[in-house]
Design a protein around this motif. Structure first.
Motif, short mmCIF file in Angstrom:
data_model
loop_
_atom_site.label_atom_id
_atom_site.label_comp_id
_atom_site.label_asym_id
_atom_site.label_seq_id
_atom_site.Cartn_x
_atom_site.Cartn_y
_atom_site.Cartn_z
N SER A 92 0.82 -1.21 0.00
CA SER A 92 0.00 0.00 0.00
C SER A 92 0.86 1.26 0.00
CB SER A 92 -0.94 0.01 1.22
OG SER A 92 -0.21 0.20 2.43
N THR A 125 -8.20 -9.46 11.06
CA THR A 125 -8.49 -8.43 10.07
C THR A 125 -7.45 -7.35 10.25
OG1 THR A 125 -10.88 -8.86 10.17
CG2 THR A 125 -10.17 -6.77 9.19
N GLU A 161 -9.00 -3.11 -1.24
CA GLU A 161 -8.29 -4.34 -0.90
C GLU A 161 -7.34 -4.68 -2.04
OE1 GLU A 161 -9.26 -8.83 0.79
OE2 GLU A 161 -10.76 -7.80 -0.45
N THR A 221 -4.67 0.93 -3.49
CA THR A 221 -6.10 1.04 -3.80
C THR A 221 -6.66 2.43 -3.55
OG1 THR A 221 -6.72 0.29 -1.57
CG2 THR A 221 -6.50 -1.40 -3.30
N ARG A 261 -8.29 -10.94 6.07
CA ARG A 261 -8.16 -10.01 4.95
C ARG A 261 -7.52 -8.71 5.42
NH1 ARG A 261 -13.96 -10.26 1.89
NH2 ARG A 261 -12.82 -9.05 0.30
N THR A 262 -6.94 -7.97 4.47
CA THR A 262 -6.28 -6.70 4.73
C THR A 262 -6.94 -5.62 3.88
OG1 THR A 262 -4.17 -7.81 5.18
CG2 THR A 262 -4.08 -5.46 4.66
N PHE A 263 -7.36 -4.54 4.52
CA PHE A 263 -8.10 -3.48 3.84
C PHE A 263 -7.42 -2.12 4.01
CE2 PHE A 263 -11.31 -6.56 5.40
CZ PHE A 263 -11.81 -6.99 4.18
N GLU A 264 -7.47 -1.32 2.95
CA GLU A 264 -7.04 0.08 3.01
C GLU A 264 -8.30 0.94 3.14
OE1 GLU A 264 -4.43 -2.60 1.52
OE2 GLU A 264 -5.92 -1.85 0.09
#
Length: 256
Positions: free
Chosen positions: A125, A161, A181, A185, A211-214
């Motif tokens: 990221s 998470t 994701e 992003t 999961r990994t989220f921005e």
């Protein structure tokens, strides 16, 4: 496995995002006991006033103390992090070793769910953070420490998470957040209050596991978003602070 009810430990509870996580948990309808972890006994009254049912004193850099703090815990929200400064140059980093200690203790305690607040700029990221700030944090070792912590959590076997918020602000929650994701992003800023809401929602959202989220606020978005994901973020228990999904499935929240 996804958390349903029980004891939630907030590591980093005295930080800007941690305090807001306590507030969200206090307002939730879930059957939870909130345990706040702090390095100082001086924080106990403030943390209890902020929503903690229990307060444990433990330095994240002390493995034995962290193990004791995690006894009887069912889920963890970890908002530990360093601020850029001269002390970061001469000390081990809570972003890396400290978080790893909490992960190891959580694994030993067989917790159901672990939510980690990392940062846009970590790993893939990187392009989401401004170049100047990214170079500064890389030089201080903060981003590499956070990456080690992320990797350690992914390899731990825990259900997790990872939330990578953009630039954190102290603004009121927007309830209107864009979640990406896949690394490169989204870019921008997000209120800590929105991040805290998403931290708690992630505990109860099976689709968010592993999961990994921005995450950025829609009004703080810089540039066109890529890789936006739509999840049914669980609003049960629902917080009075902010609905992490707002009116659209792609809205959410993030942390320190």
């Amino acid at each position: 496995m996804t958390f349903t009810s029980g004891r939630v430990l907030v590591a980093g509870a005295t930080g800007g995002t941690g305090r807001r996580v306590l507030d969200v948990l206090r307002r939730t309808d879930a059957e939870v006991v909130v345990r706040a972890m702090t390095r100082s006994t001086d924080d106990e009254r403030r943390l209890r006033d902020g929503g903690a049912d229990e307060v444990v004193v433990a330095d994240a850099m002390d493995r034995d103390a962290v193990s004791t703090a995690l006894e009887g815990v069912d889920a963890v929200v970890c908002t530990l992090g360093s601020s850029p400064g001269l002390d970061v140059l001469t000390s081990d980093r809570v972003d890396g070793t400290g978080v790893q200690n909490v992960v190891d203790a959580a694994r030993a305690a067989d917790v159901d769910q672990f939510v980690l607040v990392s940062s846009i700029g970590v790993g893939d990221s990187g392009p989401g953070m401004s170049l100047g700030l990214r170079l500064l944090l890389l030089g201080l070792g903060i981003l590499s420490a956070k990456r080690r912590a992320e990797d350690h959590l992914r390899e731990s076997g825990l259900s997790y998470t990872i939330l990578r918020p953009g630039g954190l602000t102290n603004a009121d929650p927007t309830g209107d957040v864009v979640v990406g994701e896949g690394g490169d992003t989204v870019s921008g800023s997000v209120p800590r209050a929105d991040v805290a809401g998403l931290c708690v929602a992630a505990l109860f959202t099976p689709e968010a596991a592993n999961r990994t989220f921005e995450v950025v606020a829609r009004r703080g978005l810089r540039g066109p978003p890529e890789g936006v994901v739509e999840l049914d973020w669980r609003t049960t228990p629902r917080s009075a602070a902010a609905d992490p999904t707002g009116d659209a499935a792609e809205e959410s929240e993030s942390a320190d």
